[in-house]
Write a protein that holds these residues in place. Structure first.
Motif, PDB file in Angstrom:
ATOM      1  N   GLY A 178       0.751  -1.239   0.000  1.00  0.00           N
ATOM      2  CA  GLY A 178       0.000   0.000   0.000  1.00  0.00           C
ATOM      3  C   GLY A 178       0.780   1.286   0.000  1.00  0.00           C
ATOM      4  O   GLY A 178       0.423   2.222  -0.711  1.00  0.00           O
ATOM      5  N   SER A 179       1.847   1.369   0.781  1.00  0.00           N
ATOM      6  CA  SER A 179       2.414   2.695   0.981  1.00  0.00           C
ATOM      7  C   SER A 179       3.665   2.965   0.171  1.00  0.00           C
ATOM      8  O   SER A 179       3.784   4.029  -0.423  1.00  0.00           O
ATOM      9  CB  SER A 179       2.689   2.929   2.465  1.00  0.00           C
ATOM     10  OG  SER A 179       3.703   2.083   2.909  1.00  0.00           O
ATOM     11  N   GLU A 180       4.605   2.033   0.134  1.00  0.00           N
ATOM     12  CA  GLU A 180       5.846   2.353  -0.571  1.00  0.00           C
ATOM     13  C   GLU A 180       5.605   2.550  -2.060  1.00  0.00           C
ATOM     14  O   GLU A 180       6.194   3.423  -2.686  1.00  0.00           O
ATOM     15  CB  GLU A 180       6.906   1.270  -0.360  1.00  0.00           C
ATOM     16  CG  GLU A 180       8.208   1.712  -0.981  1.00  0.00           C
ATOM     17  CD  GLU A 180       9.309   0.700  -0.866  1.00  0.00           C
ATOM     18  OE1 GLU A 180      10.459   1.091  -1.135  1.00  0.00           O
ATOM     19  OE2 GLU A 180       9.052  -0.453  -0.532  1.00  0.00           O
ATOM     20  N   THR A 181       4.717   1.738  -2.637  1.00  0.00           N
ATOM     21  CA  THR A 181       4.469   1.866  -4.070  1.00  0.00           C
ATOM     22  C   THR A 181       3.849   3.219  -4.406  1.00  0.00           C
ATOM     23  O   THR A 181       4.293   3.896  -5.335  1.00  0.00           O
ATOM     24  CB  THR A 181       3.542   0.731  -4.537  1.00  0.00           C
ATOM     25  OG1 THR A 181       2.417   0.637  -3.646  1.00  0.00           O
ATOM     26  CG2 THR A 181       4.276  -0.596  -4.538  1.00  0.00           C
TER      27      THR A 181
ATOM     28  N   VAL B 201      -7.537   1.204  -4.696  1.00  0.00           N
ATOM     29  CA  VAL B 201      -7.013   2.071  -3.630  1.00  0.00           C
ATOM     30  C   VAL B 201      -5.879   2.935  -4.169  1.00  0.00           C
ATOM     31  O   VAL B 201      -5.783   4.134  -3.881  1.00  0.00           O
ATOM     32  CB  VAL B 201      -6.537   1.224  -2.439  1.00  0.00           C
ATOM     33  CG1 VAL B 201      -5.885   2.106  -1.375  1.00  0.00           C
ATOM     34  CG2 VAL B 201      -7.705   0.453  -1.836  1.00  0.00           C
ATOM     35  N   ALA B 202      -5.005   2.309  -4.974  1.00  0.00           N
ATOM     36  CA  ALA B 202      -3.879   3.052  -5.543  1.00  0.00           C
ATOM     37  C   ALA B 202      -4.364   4.170  -6.460  1.00  0.00           C
ATOM     38  O   ALA B 202      -3.841   5.290  -6.420  1.00  0.00           O
ATOM     39  CB  ALA B 202      -2.968   2.098  -6.315  1.00  0.00           C
ATOM     40  N   ASP B 203      -5.348   3.888  -7.301  1.00  0.00           N
ATOM     41  CA  ASP B 203      -5.912   4.920  -8.173  1.00  0.00           C
ATOM     42  C   ASP B 203      -6.387   6.120  -7.367  1.00  0.00           C
ATOM     43  O   ASP B 203      -6.077   7.276  -7.682  1.00  0.00           O
ATOM     44  CB  ASP B 203      -7.092   4.349  -8.972  1.00  0.00           C
ATOM     45  CG  ASP B 203      -6.676   3.814 -10.338  1.00  0.00           C
ATOM     46  OD1 ASP B 203      -5.475   3.888 -10.666  1.00  0.00           O
ATOM     47  OD2 ASP B 203      -7.549   3.332 -11.073  1.00  0.00           O
TER      48      ASP B 203
ATOM     49  N   LEU C 297      -5.918  11.796  -5.406  1.00  0.00           N
ATOM     50  CA  LEU C 297      -5.884  12.800  -4.337  1.00  0.00           C
ATOM     51  C   LEU C 297      -4.507  13.422  -4.203  1.00  0.00           C
ATOM     52  O   LEU C 297      -4.377  14.641  -4.046  1.00  0.00           O
ATOM     53  CB  LEU C 297      -6.291  12.161  -3.011  1.00  0.00           C
ATOM     54  CG  LEU C 297      -7.784  12.075  -2.707  1.00  0.00           C
ATOM     55  CD1 LEU C 297      -8.003  11.395  -1.362  1.00  0.00           C
ATOM     56  CD2 LEU C 297      -8.429  13.458  -2.707  1.00  0.00           C
ATOM     57  N   GLY C 298      -3.467  12.593  -4.254  1.00  0.00           N
ATOM     58  CA  GLY C 298      -2.114  13.105  -4.086  1.00  0.00           C
ATOM     59  C   GLY C 298      -1.744  14.118  -5.150  1.00  0.00           C
ATOM     60  O   GLY C 298      -1.242  15.212  -4.848  1.00  0.00           O
ATOM     61  N   ILE C 299      -1.982  13.788  -6.407  1.00  0.00           N
ATOM     62  CA  ILE C 299      -1.602  14.682  -7.505  1.00  0.00           C
ATOM     63  C   ILE C 299      -2.472  15.935  -7.516  1.00  0.00           C
ATOM     64  O   ILE C 299      -1.972  17.058  -7.699  1.00  0.00           O
ATOM     65  CB  ILE C 299      -1.681  13.927  -8.845  1.00  0.00           C
ATOM     66  CG1 ILE C 299      -0.521  12.933  -8.929  1.00  0.00           C
ATOM     67  CG2 ILE C 299      -1.661  14.898 -10.034  1.00  0.00           C
ATOM     68  CD1 ILE C 299      -0.512  12.081 -10.173  1.00  0.00           C
ATOM     69  N   ALA C 300      -3.776  15.766  -7.292  1.00  0.00           N
ATOM     70  CA  ALA C 300      -4.667  16.938  -7.274  1.00  0.00           C
ATOM     71  C   ALA C 300      -4.266  17.910  -6.177  1.00  0.00           C
ATOM     72  O   ALA C 300      -4.247  19.142  -6.383  1.00  0.00           O
ATOM     73  CB  ALA C 300      -6.117  16.491  -7.092  1.00  0.00           C
ATOM     74  N   ARG C 301      -3.911  17.407  -5.021  1.00  0.00           N
ATOM     75  CA  ARG C 301      -3.587  18.292  -3.902  1.00  0.00           C
ATOM     76  C   ARG C 301      -2.197  18.904  -4.025  1.00  0.00           C
ATOM     77  O   ARG C 301      -1.968  20.003  -3.525  1.00  0.00           O
ATOM     78  CB  ARG C 301      -3.763  17.523  -2.582  1.00  0.00           C
ATOM     79  CG  ARG C 301      -5.233  17.233  -2.317  1.00  0.00           C
ATOM     80  CD  ARG C 301      -5.502  16.484  -1.036  1.00  0.00           C
ATOM     81  NE  ARG C 301      -6.938  16.403  -0.790  1.00  0.00           N
ATOM     82  CZ  ARG C 301      -7.497  15.873   0.288  1.00  0.00           C
ATOM     83  NH1 ARG C 301      -6.724  15.378   1.256  1.00  0.00           N
ATOM     84  NH2 ARG C 301      -8.816  15.844   0.423  1.00  0.00           N
ATOM     85  N   ILE C 302      -1.279  18.208  -4.672  1.00  0.00           N
ATOM     86  CA  ILE C 302       0.021  18.834  -4.962  1.00  0.00           C
ATOM     87  C   ILE C 302      -0.179  20.013  -5.909  1.00  0.00           C
ATOM     88  O   ILE C 302       0.361  21.107  -5.692  1.00  0.00           O
ATOM     89  CB  ILE C 302       1.001  17.801  -5.555  1.00  0.00           C
ATOM     90  CG1 ILE C 302       1.443  16.810  -4.483  1.00  0.00           C
ATOM     91  CG2 ILE C 302       2.234  18.506  -6.142  1.00  0.00           C
ATOM     92  CD1 ILE C 302       2.288  15.665  -5.004  1.00  0.00           C
ATOM     93  N   PHE C 303      -0.946  19.809  -6.971  1.00  0.00           N
ATOM     94  CA  PHE C 303      -1.242  20.915  -7.893  1.00  0.00           C
ATOM     95  C   PHE C 303      -1.907  22.071  -7.153  1.00  0.00           C
ATOM     96  O   PHE C 303      -1.561  23.244  -7.360  1.00  0.00           O
ATOM     97  CB  PHE C 303      -2.188  20.441  -9.004  1.00  0.00           C
ATOM     98  CG  PHE C 303      -1.520  19.727 -10.143  1.00  0.00           C
ATOM     99  CD1 PHE C 303      -0.243  20.058 -10.564  1.00  0.00           C
ATOM    100  CD2 PHE C 303      -2.193  18.732 -10.843  1.00  0.00           C
ATOM    101  CE1 PHE C 303       0.360  19.423 -11.636  1.00  0.00           C
ATOM    102  CE2 PHE C 303      -1.604  18.083 -11.924  1.00  0.00           C
ATOM    103  CZ  PHE C 303      -0.326  18.422 -12.310  1.00  0.00           C
TER     104      PHE C 303
END
Length: 439
Positions: A209-212, A360-362, A367-373
């Motif tokens: 889950g997390s490292e990938t 879950v990865a999707d 969320l990660g990419i949207a919030r970085i932007f």
């Protein structure tokens, strides 16, 4: 009386030498591949694209078949999944490092570092390809000795963590939230599994889950430095759709096509498992493209080569999210496409062994990419000479996942208002954690 004896002994010696020299030899009806050497097979060589979409490597007593085209992956790992979903016999990685249980690559960093180091030693591979070496006593095999020590440390760590979680779940007036750990505790009561076995079930989720996901986001940050126009377009989309008063959520994703395209492109441009993570193995002998694939052959999904195939992707080496605009499929939906040429990427594997955490990865990537932007400006660091320091593309650390080598980056909040929203969001989430920072 002695003549027949010596004749038989001589024949046995000659046959043994012949069999020894045949180790690593490629039978004529196997898939093509690079030249082999007696005993060593192809251990001394790297894979080469010139041998076509399906080629073989002779690794000691083992055969490895490499699938380097989308069609081969579809035909074998998907359509013949029943025969191509076994796992190879990994002596060091599974038998020694997990006590015979399925080994997972822990995100607990000391364990992960040890696992990678031990599996990268020559002794680890040799014991897989030449099984007779497994019978060496541990005092003659430093790798075997270290691997057993690692397992003893690991199983204690895993089991202690599981027993603590189980005590919390089963405690009087327990207020534990619904979680997979509670389900495993219930399963243990029903099936009678040991604590050690249950601890490995949960350990697989930790690794997967997390490292990938963190590695993929690490790659995305690198892409913003190398292709700054991506950040410009992504921030413009977030500003237009979300504004500056709140952070984006999963409910916003249908209105963020560029973010969705960036997720797909990140998974294509920098697949974490460039060789499909753990290899598959054949349960029975098969024939494909006129070549015989033996029972027990290791089967590798050459994700990197497929993702850089110019016949599949325009500008294959570039981070180019525009290729996915208009593609609204999830990774699960895309992997199930009948027409494999329409599949977006192969980062999660294929067939029955496809990553079970794909959805879950999707969501985590969205969320990660949207919030970085939304929240940050990502810029390269300036060197002492006044020039920007950019990372080198496709330059990775050695290991099981494709982690870019460390690079310098400057990430700053796009505004103080957004910084305050991020802080408040963190405080709200932190309130739901236990004293030790767990959910």
């Amino acid at each position: 009386m002695e003549t027949p004896y010596y004749t038989l002994l001589g024949a046995l010696v000659l046959y043994s030498v012949y069999r020894l020299l045949r180790i690593g030899h490629r039978p004529k009806d196997f898939p093509p591949g690079p030249p082999t050497l007696p005993i060593l097979g192809n251990i001394h060589l790297k894979w080469a694209q010139e041998y076509g979409p399906v080629y073989s490597l002779m690794l000691g007593t083992k055969t490895m078949v490499v699938l380097s085209s989308d069609t081969a992956v579809k035909d074998l790992l998907d359509k013949k999944s029943a025969n191509y979903s076994a796992r190879p016999d990994l002596y060091t990685g599974q038998t020694l490092l997990s006590g015979g249980k399925r080994m997972v690559m822990m995100i607990l960093f000391y364990n992960m570092d040890e696992y990678v180091r031990l599996n990268r030693t020559g002794g680890a591979a040799l014991a897989d390809f030449y099984p007779i070496l497994r019978y060496l006593p541990s005092w003659l095999s430093p790798m075997k000795h270290e691997a057993l020590q690692h397992y003893n440390r690991e199983i204690k760590l895993y089991t202690d963590l599981y027993r603590n979680a189980k005590a919390s779940v089963l405690g009087k007036n327990s207020k534990s939230r619904p979680c997979v750990c509670k389900e495993v505790v219930d399963l243990q009561a029903e099936q009678g599994y040991s604590d050690e076995y249950c601890s490995h079930i949960l350990g697989q989720l930790w690794e997967a889950g997390s490292e990938t996901t963190s590695t993929q986001l690490y790659g995305f940050v690198q892409a913003q430095l190398l292709y700054p126009e991506v950040q410009t377009k992504g921030q413009a989309e977030l500003d237009a759709v979300i504004g500056s008063e709140r952070m984006p959520t999963l409910d916003d994703m249908p209105r963020l096509p560029y973010v969705r395209a960036c997720v797909k492109e990140t998974l294509r441009w920098l697949p974490v498992a460039i060789l499909g993570a753990f290899p598959h193995a054949t349960s029975e002998e098969d024939v494909y493209m006129g070549y015989r694939i033996p029972k027990g052959a290791l089967v590798i999904l050459n994700t990197w080569t497929i993702h850089r195939d110019p016949a599949r992707y325009v500008k294959p080496t570039e981070f180019y999210p525009e290729r996915y605009l208009g593609d609204d499929t999830t990774s699960t939906q895309s992997a199930a496409c009948i027409d494999v040429s329409r599949r977006d990427h192969f980062g999660f594997g294929a067939g029955r062994r496809i990553c079970p955490g794909i959805n879950v990865a999707d969501r985590s990537m969205l969320l990660g990419i949207a919030r970085i932007f939304w929240a940050f400006d990502v810029k390269p660091k300036m060197g002492a000479d006044g020039k920007t320091k950019l990372p080198v593309q496709d330059d990775f650390l050695p290991g099981f996942v494709a982690v870019p080598k460390p690079f310098d980056v400057v990430m700053t909040p796009r505004s103080e208002g957004k910084a305050e929203i991020v802080r408040k969001e963190w405080e709200r989430e932190k309130a739901g954690l236990s004293k030790d920072g767990q959910l």
